[in-house]
Design a protein around this motif. Structure first.
Motif, short mmCIF file in Angstrom:
data_model
loop_
_atom_site.label_atom_id
_atom_site.label_comp_id
_atom_site.label_asym_id
_atom_site.label_seq_id
_atom_site.Cartn_x
_atom_site.Cartn_y
_atom_site.Cartn_z
N ARG A 118 0.85 -1.30 0.08
CA ARG A 118 0.05 0.00 -0.08
C ARG A 118 0.79 1.49 -0.16
NH1 ARG A 118 -1.94 -3.20 3.71
NH2 ARG A 118 -1.17 -2.05 5.50
N GLY A 119 2.02 1.27 -0.31
CA GLY A 119 2.92 2.40 -0.60
C GLY A 119 3.41 2.93 -1.92
N GLU A 120 2.92 2.10 -2.87
CA GLU A 120 3.24 2.38 -4.32
C GLU A 120 2.91 3.90 -4.61
OE1 GLU A 120 1.62 -0.34 -3.33
OE2 GLU A 120 3.09 -2.05 -3.84
N ARG A 121 1.52 4.25 -4.30
CA ARG A 121 1.06 5.32 -4.92
C ARG A 121 1.55 6.64 -4.37
NH1 ARG A 121 -5.39 7.30 -4.85
NH2 ARG A 121 -5.22 9.51 -5.77
N GLY A 122 1.89 6.60 -3.06
CA GLY A 122 2.73 7.78 -2.44
C GLY A 122 4.17 7.88 -2.59
N TYR A 123 4.54 6.55 -2.85
CA TYR A 123 6.01 6.56 -3.36
C TYR A 123 6.38 7.01 -4.87
CZ TYR A 123 10.54 4.05 -4.20
OH TYR A 123 12.00 3.74 -4.61
N ALA A 124 5.09 6.82 -5.71
CA ALA A 124 5.28 7.33 -6.99
C ALA A 124 5.26 8.75 -6.97
CB ALA A 124 4.33 6.55 -8.03
N LEU A 125 4.38 9.29 -6.09
CA LEU A 125 4.02 10.63 -5.97
C LEU A 125 5.32 11.65 -5.59
CD1 LEU A 125 2.30 13.43 -5.74
CD2 LEU A 125 1.62 12.68 -3.68
N LEU A 126 5.69 11.08 -4.59
CA LEU A 126 7.12 11.73 -4.10
C LEU A 126 8.13 11.53 -5.01
CD1 LEU A 126 8.60 13.08 -1.65
CD2 LEU A 126 8.92 10.84 -0.72
N HIS A 127 8.48 10.46 -5.46
CA HIS A 127 9.22 10.39 -6.44
C HIS A 127 9.36 11.35 -7.94
CE1 HIS A 127 11.26 8.62 -10.30
NE2 HIS A 127 12.25 8.01 -9.38
N GLU A 128 8.16 11.45 -8.34
CA GLU A 128 7.92 12.22 -9.30
C GLU A 128 8.07 13.87 -9.10
OE1 GLU A 128 6.89 13.59 -13.27
OE2 GLU A 128 7.94 11.74 -12.47
N THR A 129 7.52 14.09 -7.80
CA THR A 129 7.61 15.45 -7.54
C THR A 129 9.05 16.01 -7.19
OG1 THR A 129 5.59 15.25 -6.24
CG2 THR A 129 6.92 17.20 -5.34
N MET A 130 9.90 14.94 -6.76
CA MET A 130 11.34 15.51 -6.34
C MET A 130 12.07 15.26 -7.76
SD MET A 130 12.31 12.99 -2.92
CE MET A 130 13.92 13.37 -3.16
N ARG A 131 11.86 14.59 -8.65
CA ARG A 131 12.19 14.59 -9.96
C ARG A 131 12.08 15.85 -10.76
NH1 ARG A 131 11.35 14.17 -15.25
NH2 ARG A 131 9.20 13.95 -14.72
N ARG A 132 10.87 16.42 -10.61
CA ARG A 132 10.46 17.59 -11.30
C ARG A 132 11.11 18.79 -10.75
NH1 ARG A 132 4.12 17.51 -13.49
NH2 ARG A 132 4.24 15.28 -14.54
N THR A 133 11.38 18.96 -9.43
CA THR A 133 11.73 19.96 -8.91
C THR A 133 13.38 19.80 -8.59
OG1 THR A 133 11.76 18.97 -6.54
CG2 THR A 133 9.79 20.09 -7.45
N GLY A 134 14.14 18.68 -8.78
CA GLY A 134 15.57 18.51 -8.75
C GLY A 134 15.73 18.66 -7.15
N LYS A 135 15.06 18.47 -6.50
CA LYS A 135 15.51 18.52 -4.79
C LYS A 135 15.92 17.25 -4.28
CE LYS A 135 14.14 23.00 -4.73
NZ LYS A 135 15.05 23.97 -4.59
N ALA A 136 16.49 17.14 -3.19
CA ALA A 136 17.02 16.34 -2.39
C ALA A 136 16.13 16.40 -0.87
CB ALA A 136 18.27 16.02 -2.09
N ALA A 137 15.68 15.44 -0.45
CA ALA A 137 14.97 15.37 0.68
C ALA A 137 15.76 15.34 1.91
CB ALA A 137 13.88 14.50 0.92
#
Length: 352
Positions: A118-137
Protein backbone atom coordinates in the motif's frame (compact mmCIF):
# COMPACT_ATOMS: atom_id res chain seq x y z
CA UNK A 1 17.82 -9.89 -3.86
CA UNK A 2 19.58 -8.02 -1.05
CA UNK A 3 18.41 -8.51 2.54
CA UNK A 4 15.91 -6.24 4.28
CA UNK A 5 17.66 -3.87 6.70
CA UNK A 6 14.62 -2.05 8.07
CA UNK A 7 10.89 -1.58 7.59
CA UNK A 8 9.02 1.63 8.29
CA UNK A 9 7.53 4.62 6.51
CA UNK A 10 8.52 7.91 4.91
CA UNK A 11 6.88 10.82 6.75
CA UNK A 12 6.20 13.44 4.07
CA UNK A 13 4.15 16.14 5.79
CA UNK A 14 0.96 14.28 6.75
CA UNK A 15 1.62 11.58 4.14
CA UNK A 16 3.03 8.24 5.32
CA UNK A 17 4.59 6.00 2.67
CA UNK A 18 5.34 2.41 3.82
CA UNK A 19 8.84 1.44 2.64
CA UNK A 20 11.50 -1.24 2.93
CA UNK A 21 15.18 -0.35 3.30
CA UNK A 22 17.69 -2.50 1.41
CA UNK A 23 21.49 -2.10 1.13
CA UNK A 24 22.70 -0.38 -2.04
CA UNK A 25 26.39 -1.29 -1.70
CA UNK A 26 28.54 -4.29 -0.88
CA UNK A 27 32.16 -4.91 0.01
CA UNK A 28 34.40 -6.67 -2.50
CA UNK A 29 37.43 -6.86 -0.20
CA UNK A 30 39.30 -10.15 0.03
CA UNK A 31 38.30 -12.37 2.95
CA UNK A 32 41.61 -12.94 4.76
CA UNK A 33 41.98 -14.99 7.94
CA UNK A 34 44.48 -14.47 10.75
CA UNK A 35 46.76 -17.51 11.17
CA UNK A 36 49.27 -18.76 13.72
CA UNK A 37 52.53 -18.98 11.74
CA UNK A 38 53.72 -21.94 13.83
CA UNK A 39 50.96 -24.41 12.89
CA UNK A 40 48.75 -22.53 10.34
CA UNK A 41 45.79 -22.68 12.74
CA UNK A 42 43.23 -19.87 12.38
CA UNK A 43 43.34 -17.14 15.02
CA UNK A 44 39.82 -16.15 16.05
CA UNK A 45 38.39 -12.87 17.27
CA UNK A 46 37.64 -13.60 20.91
CA UNK A 47 35.65 -11.43 23.29
CA UNK A 48 37.65 -11.48 26.51
CA UNK A 49 36.38 -10.79 30.01
CA UNK A 50 38.70 -8.03 31.24
CA UNK A 51 38.52 -9.28 34.82
CA UNK A 52 39.19 -13.00 34.30
CA UNK A 53 40.98 -12.89 30.95
CA UNK A 54 38.77 -15.71 29.68
CA UNK A 55 36.67 -15.66 26.49
CA UNK A 56 32.93 -14.93 26.82
CA UNK A 57 30.22 -16.71 24.81
CA UNK A 58 28.03 -14.53 22.64
CA UNK A 59 24.81 -15.32 24.54
CA UNK A 60 26.31 -13.87 27.75
CA UNK A 61 27.16 -10.50 26.21
CA UNK A 62 24.80 -7.54 26.74
CA UNK A 63 25.06 -3.79 26.20
CA UNK A 64 25.40 -1.44 29.13
CA UNK A 65 25.71 2.28 29.79
CA UNK A 66 28.13 3.28 32.56
CA UNK A 67 26.45 6.00 34.64
CA UNK A 68 28.98 5.82 37.52
CA UNK A 69 32.28 4.05 38.09
CA UNK A 70 31.66 0.30 37.66
CA UNK A 71 27.88 0.90 37.65
CA UNK A 72 25.91 0.12 34.45
CA UNK A 73 22.38 0.26 33.07
CA UNK A 74 21.65 -2.74 30.84
CA UNK A 75 20.03 -2.05 27.47
CA UNK A 76 18.60 -4.34 24.77
CA UNK A 77 16.93 -3.83 21.39
CA UNK A 78 13.55 -3.14 22.99
CA UNK A 79 15.03 -0.30 25.06
CA UNK A 80 16.39 1.30 21.90
CA UNK A 81 13.01 0.95 20.20
CA UNK A 82 10.95 2.29 23.12
CA UNK A 83 13.25 5.32 23.54
CA UNK A 84 11.37 6.79 20.55
CA UNK A 85 9.12 4.34 18.74
CA UNK A 86 8.23 6.76 15.94
CA UNK A 87 11.85 7.69 15.24
CA UNK A 88 12.86 4.04 14.88
CA UNK A 89 10.12 3.39 12.32
CA UNK A 90 10.13 6.57 10.24
CA UNK A 91 12.23 8.34 7.64
CA UNK A 92 11.16 11.79 8.82
CA UNK A 93 11.62 14.38 6.05
CA UNK A 94 12.46 17.73 7.65
CA UNK A 95 13.30 19.86 4.58
CA UNK A 96 14.18 19.91 0.90
CA UNK A 97 17.36 21.35 -0.62
CA UNK A 98 18.93 21.52 -4.08
CA UNK A 99 20.56 18.14 -4.62
CA UNK A 100 23.69 19.75 -6.10
CA UNK A 101 24.21 21.91 -2.99
CA UNK A 102 25.15 18.99 -0.68
CA UNK A 103 28.96 18.66 -0.34
CA UNK A 104 30.09 15.11 -1.22
CA UNK A 105 31.99 14.57 2.04
CA UNK A 106 28.71 14.53 3.96
CA UNK A 107 27.55 11.31 2.27
CA UNK A 108 28.17 8.00 4.02
CA UNK A 109 26.26 4.80 3.11
CA UNK A 110 23.62 4.39 0.37
CA UNK A 111 20.41 2.36 0.74
CA UNK A 112 17.55 1.62 -1.63
CA UNK A 113 14.03 2.53 -0.58
CA UNK A 114 11.40 0.12 -1.91
CA UNK A 115 7.65 0.70 -1.48
CA UNK A 116 6.00 -1.70 0.95
CA UNK A 117 2.39 -2.89 0.77
CA UNK A 118 0.00 0.00 0.00
CA UNK A 119 2.96 2.33 -0.45
CA UNK A 120 3.21 2.38 -4.26
CA UNK A 121 1.01 5.42 -4.88
CA UNK A 122 2.64 7.68 -2.30
CA UNK A 123 6.10 6.47 -3.37
CA UNK A 124 5.36 7.37 -7.01
CA UNK A 125 4.02 10.78 -5.99
CA UNK A 126 7.07 11.69 -3.93
CA UNK A 127 9.44 10.34 -6.59
CA UNK A 128 7.85 12.33 -9.43
CA UNK A 129 7.67 15.53 -7.37
CA UNK A 130 11.35 15.34 -6.41
CA UNK A 131 12.33 14.49 -9.99
CA UNK A 132 10.54 17.56 -11.38
CA UNK A 133 11.88 19.95 -8.76
CA UNK A 134 15.44 18.57 -8.69
CA UNK A 135 15.40 18.56 -4.90
CA UNK A 136 16.89 16.25 -2.30
CA UNK A 137 14.95 15.49 0.88
CA UNK A 138 16.84 15.83 4.16
CA UNK A 139 15.52 13.37 6.72
CA UNK A 140 16.21 11.90 10.15
CA UNK A 141 16.19 8.12 10.58
CA UNK A 142 17.27 5.73 13.35
CA UNK A 143 19.25 2.70 12.13
CA UNK A 144 21.04 0.22 14.39
CA UNK A 145 20.40 2.20 17.58
CA UNK A 146 21.74 5.44 16.15
CA UNK A 147 20.04 8.44 14.57
CA UNK A 148 21.34 9.53 11.18
CA UNK A 149 20.92 12.59 9.04
CA UNK A 150 20.07 11.29 5.57
CA UNK A 151 19.55 12.60 2.06
CA UNK A 152 16.80 11.04 -0.04
CA UNK A 153 17.63 11.29 -3.74
CA UNK A 154 15.93 10.32 -6.98
CA UNK A 155 17.78 7.91 -9.23
CA UNK A 156 15.98 6.48 -12.26
CA UNK A 157 12.77 4.87 -10.90
CA UNK A 158 14.01 4.54 -7.32
CA UNK A 159 14.39 6.64 -4.20
CA UNK A 160 17.86 6.28 -2.66
CA UNK A 161 18.47 7.05 1.02
CA UNK A 162 22.07 8.05 1.69
CA UNK A 163 23.03 8.36 5.36
CA UNK A 164 25.11 11.43 6.09
CA UNK A 165 27.51 12.79 8.64
CA UNK A 166 26.34 15.49 11.01
CA UNK A 167 28.09 18.85 10.74
CA UNK A 168 30.12 18.27 13.93
CA UNK A 169 31.49 15.05 12.39
CA UNK A 170 33.03 16.90 9.45
CA UNK A 171 36.45 18.44 10.03
CA UNK A 172 36.75 22.11 8.97
CA UNK A 173 38.65 23.00 5.81
CA UNK A 174 40.01 26.13 7.43
CA UNK A 175 42.90 24.08 8.85
CA UNK A 176 44.10 23.10 5.37
CA UNK A 177 46.86 24.93 3.53
CA UNK A 178 45.22 25.51 0.16
CA UNK A 179 46.49 27.47 -2.86
CA UNK A 180 44.92 30.85 -3.43
CA UNK A 181 42.66 31.29 -6.42
CA UNK A 182 44.46 34.48 -7.47
CA UNK A 183 46.02 34.23 -10.92
CA UNK A 184 49.58 35.16 -11.75
CA UNK A 185 51.03 33.93 -8.45
CA UNK A 186 53.22 30.87 -8.06
CA UNK A 187 50.37 28.88 -6.52
CA UNK A 188 47.63 30.27 -8.74
CA UNK A 189 46.33 28.96 -12.07
CA UNK A 190 47.33 30.91 -15.16
CA UNK A 191 44.89 31.57 -17.99
CA UNK A 192 46.85 29.51 -20.55
CA UNK A 193 47.08 26.58 -18.14
CA UNK A 194 43.34 26.71 -17.44
CA UNK A 195 42.64 26.79 -21.18
CA UNK A 196 44.79 23.70 -21.86
CA UNK A 197 43.44 21.87 -18.81
CA UNK A 198 39.88 22.59 -19.98
CA UNK A 199 40.68 21.03 -23.36
CA UNK A 200 42.04 17.93 -21.63
CA UNK A 201 38.94 17.67 -19.42
CA UNK A 202 36.68 17.97 -22.47
CA UNK A 203 38.73 15.33 -24.31
CA UNK A 204 38.47 12.93 -21.35
CA UNK A 205 34.74 13.52 -20.81
CA UNK A 206 32.60 10.40 -21.32
CA UNK A 207 29.11 9.21 -20.51
CA UNK A 208 28.74 7.83 -16.98
CA UNK A 209 29.46 4.09 -17.31
CA UNK A 210 30.67 2.72 -13.95
CA UNK A 211 30.71 -0.87 -15.21
CA UNK A 212 33.89 -0.14 -17.19
CA UNK A 213 35.89 0.39 -14.00
CA UNK A 214 36.95 -2.29 -11.55
CA UNK A 215 39.37 -2.96 -8.72
CA UNK A 216 42.45 -3.89 -10.78
CA UNK A 217 44.64 -4.06 -7.65
CA UNK A 218 42.44 -6.88 -6.35
CA UNK A 219 43.02 -8.71 -9.66
CA UNK A 220 46.78 -8.21 -9.32
CA UNK A 221 46.73 -9.47 -5.73
CA UNK A 222 44.70 -12.56 -6.75
CA UNK A 223 47.21 -13.24 -9.54
CA UNK A 224 50.01 -13.14 -6.97
CA UNK A 225 48.08 -15.51 -4.68
CA UNK A 226 47.50 -17.95 -7.55
CA UNK A 227 51.18 -17.77 -8.50
CA UNK A 228 52.19 -18.71 -4.94
CA UNK A 229 49.74 -21.64 -5.03
CA UNK A 230 51.13 -22.90 -8.38
CA UNK A 231 54.73 -22.63 -7.17
CA UNK A 232 53.97 -24.48 -3.92
CA UNK A 233 55.03 -21.51 -1.77
CA UNK A 234 51.76 -21.22 0.11
CA UNK A 235 53.39 -21.25 3.56
CA UNK A 236 56.35 -19.00 2.69
CA UNK A 237 56.30 -15.31 3.51
CA UNK A 238 57.77 -13.08 0.81
CA UNK A 239 61.02 -11.44 2.03
CA UNK A 240 61.29 -7.65 1.83
CA UNK A 241 62.36 -6.35 -1.55
CA UNK A 242 65.90 -5.01 -1.85
CA UNK A 243 64.64 -2.24 -4.09
CA UNK A 244 64.22 1.00 -2.21
CA UNK A 245 61.57 3.54 -2.95
CA UNK A 246 62.80 6.37 -5.11
CA UNK A 247 63.58 9.47 -3.05
CA UNK A 248 61.02 12.22 -3.30
CA UNK A 249 62.13 15.06 -5.51
CA UNK A 250 62.16 18.55 -4.20
CA UNK A 251 59.81 21.23 -5.46
CA UNK A 252 60.67 22.64 -8.87
CA UNK A 253 59.09 24.84 -11.48
CA UNK A 254 56.87 22.78 -13.80
CA UNK A 255 55.82 23.79 -17.30
CA UNK A 256 52.13 22.96 -16.92
CA UNK A 257 51.24 23.96 -20.48
CA UNK A 258 53.83 21.57 -21.94
CA UNK A 259 52.63 18.71 -19.74
CA UNK A 260 49.00 19.35 -20.67
CA UNK A 261 49.90 19.49 -24.37
CA UNK A 262 51.71 16.14 -24.07
CA UNK A 263 48.70 14.69 -22.25
CA UNK A 264 46.38 15.78 -25.05
CA UNK A 265 48.70 14.24 -27.64
CA UNK A 266 48.91 10.97 -25.73
CA UNK A 267 45.13 10.88 -25.34
CA UNK A 268 44.68 11.26 -29.09
CA UNK A 269 47.21 8.50 -29.81
CA UNK A 270 45.63 6.13 -27.27
CA UNK A 271 42.16 6.79 -28.71
CA UNK A 272 43.33 5.84 -32.21
CA UNK A 273 44.95 2.67 -30.90
CA UNK A 274 41.85 1.70 -28.89
CA UNK A 275 39.58 2.27 -31.88
CA UNK A 276 41.84 0.24 -34.18
CA UNK A 277 42.08 -2.55 -31.59
CA UNK A 278 38.33 -2.74 -31.12
CA UNK A 279 37.71 -2.78 -34.89
CA UNK A 280 40.27 -5.52 -35.43
CA UNK A 281 38.97 -7.67 -32.57
CA UNK A 282 35.38 -7.40 -33.74
CA UNK A 283 36.37 -8.54 -37.26
CA UNK A 284 38.65 -11.43 -36.26
CA UNK A 285 37.66 -12.92 -32.89
CA UNK A 286 35.74 -12.02 -29.71
CA UNK A 287 37.59 -9.88 -27.22
CA UNK A 288 39.62 -11.97 -24.78
CA UNK A 289 40.10 -9.39 -22.08
CA UNK A 290 38.09 -10.00 -18.93
CA UNK A 291 38.53 -6.43 -17.71
CA UNK A 292 35.76 -4.25 -19.15
CA UNK A 293 37.64 -1.01 -18.50
CA UNK A 294 39.91 0.07 -21.30
CA UNK A 295 41.47 2.43 -18.78
CA UNK A 296 42.46 -0.48 -16.55
CA UNK A 297 43.80 -2.41 -19.53
CA UNK A 298 45.87 0.59 -20.56
CA UNK A 299 47.50 0.68 -17.14
CA UNK A 300 48.35 -3.01 -17.30
CA UNK A 301 50.66 -2.79 -20.33
CA UNK A 302 53.13 -0.13 -21.52
CA UNK A 303 52.19 2.02 -24.48
CA UNK A 304 55.00 0.56 -26.59
CA UNK A 305 53.69 -2.98 -26.17
CA UNK A 306 50.16 -1.89 -26.99
CA UNK A 307 51.46 -0.18 -30.13
CA UNK A 308 53.33 -3.30 -31.19
CA UNK A 309 50.35 -5.53 -30.54
CA UNK A 310 48.08 -3.15 -32.41
CA UNK A 311 50.46 -3.07 -35.40
CA UNK A 312 50.55 -6.87 -35.50
CA UNK A 313 46.77 -7.07 -35.34
CA UNK A 314 46.49 -4.50 -38.09
CA UNK A 315 48.84 -6.56 -40.22
CA UNK A 316 46.84 -9.77 -39.65
CA UNK A 317 43.59 -7.93 -40.27
CA UNK A 318 44.79 -6.31 -43.50
CA UNK A 319 46.17 -9.65 -44.65
CA UNK A 320 42.87 -11.44 -44.08
CA UNK A 321 40.90 -8.74 -45.89
CA UNK A 322 43.17 -8.51 -48.96
CA UNK A 323 41.19 -9.05 -52.18
CA UNK A 324 42.21 -9.33 -55.80
CA UNK A 325 41.95 -5.60 -56.33
CA UNK A 326 44.30 -4.95 -53.41
CA UNK A 327 47.04 -7.37 -54.49
CA UNK A 328 48.28 -5.16 -57.31
CA UNK A 329 49.61 -2.41 -55.04
CA UNK A 330 51.39 -5.07 -52.97
CA UNK A 331 53.15 -6.38 -56.12
CA UNK A 332 54.07 -2.84 -57.13
CA UNK A 333 55.53 -2.30 -53.66
CA UNK A 334 57.62 -5.45 -53.95
CA UNK A 335 58.85 -4.41 -57.42
CA UNK A 336 59.67 -0.98 -56.08
CA UNK A 337 61.55 -2.53 -53.19
CA UNK A 338 63.48 -4.79 -55.54
CA UNK A 339 64.29 -1.80 -57.73
CA UNK A 340 65.58 0.13 -54.75
CA UNK A 341 67.78 -2.79 -53.72
CA UNK A 342 69.07 -3.13 -57.25
CA UNK A 343 69.86 0.56 -57.52
CA UNK A 344 71.55 0.46 -54.15
CA UNK A 345 73.74 -2.46 -55.19
CA UNK A 346 74.63 -0.77 -58.47
CA UNK A 347 75.51 2.41 -56.64
CA UNK A 348 77.82 0.50 -54.34
CA UNK A 349 79.56 -1.17 -57.27
CA UNK A 350 80.04 2.15 -58.97
CA UNK A 351 81.46 3.61 -55.80
CA UNK A 352 83.87 0.70 -55.59
Amino acid sequence: MSRIIWKGAIAFGLVNIPVILRPASRSQSLDLDLLDLRDMAPVGYQRINKSTGKPVDKEHIVKGYQYAKDEYVLLNDEDFRQANVEATQTVDIVSFVDAASIPPYYFDTPYYLEPDKRGERGYALLHETMRRTGKAALALVVLRARQHLAAMLVHEDALVLNTMRFADEVLPMSELRLPKAARGKATGAHAREVEMATKLVEDMTEDWAPEQYRDTYRDDLMARIEAKIESGKTHQLTPPSEEEAAPRQGAKVIDMVALLRQSLGKRGKDKQEDESESETESETEPARRKTPARHAAARKQPAAKRTGATSAKRARSSGSKTAGTKRAPARRDSHASAARKSSGTTGKKRAA
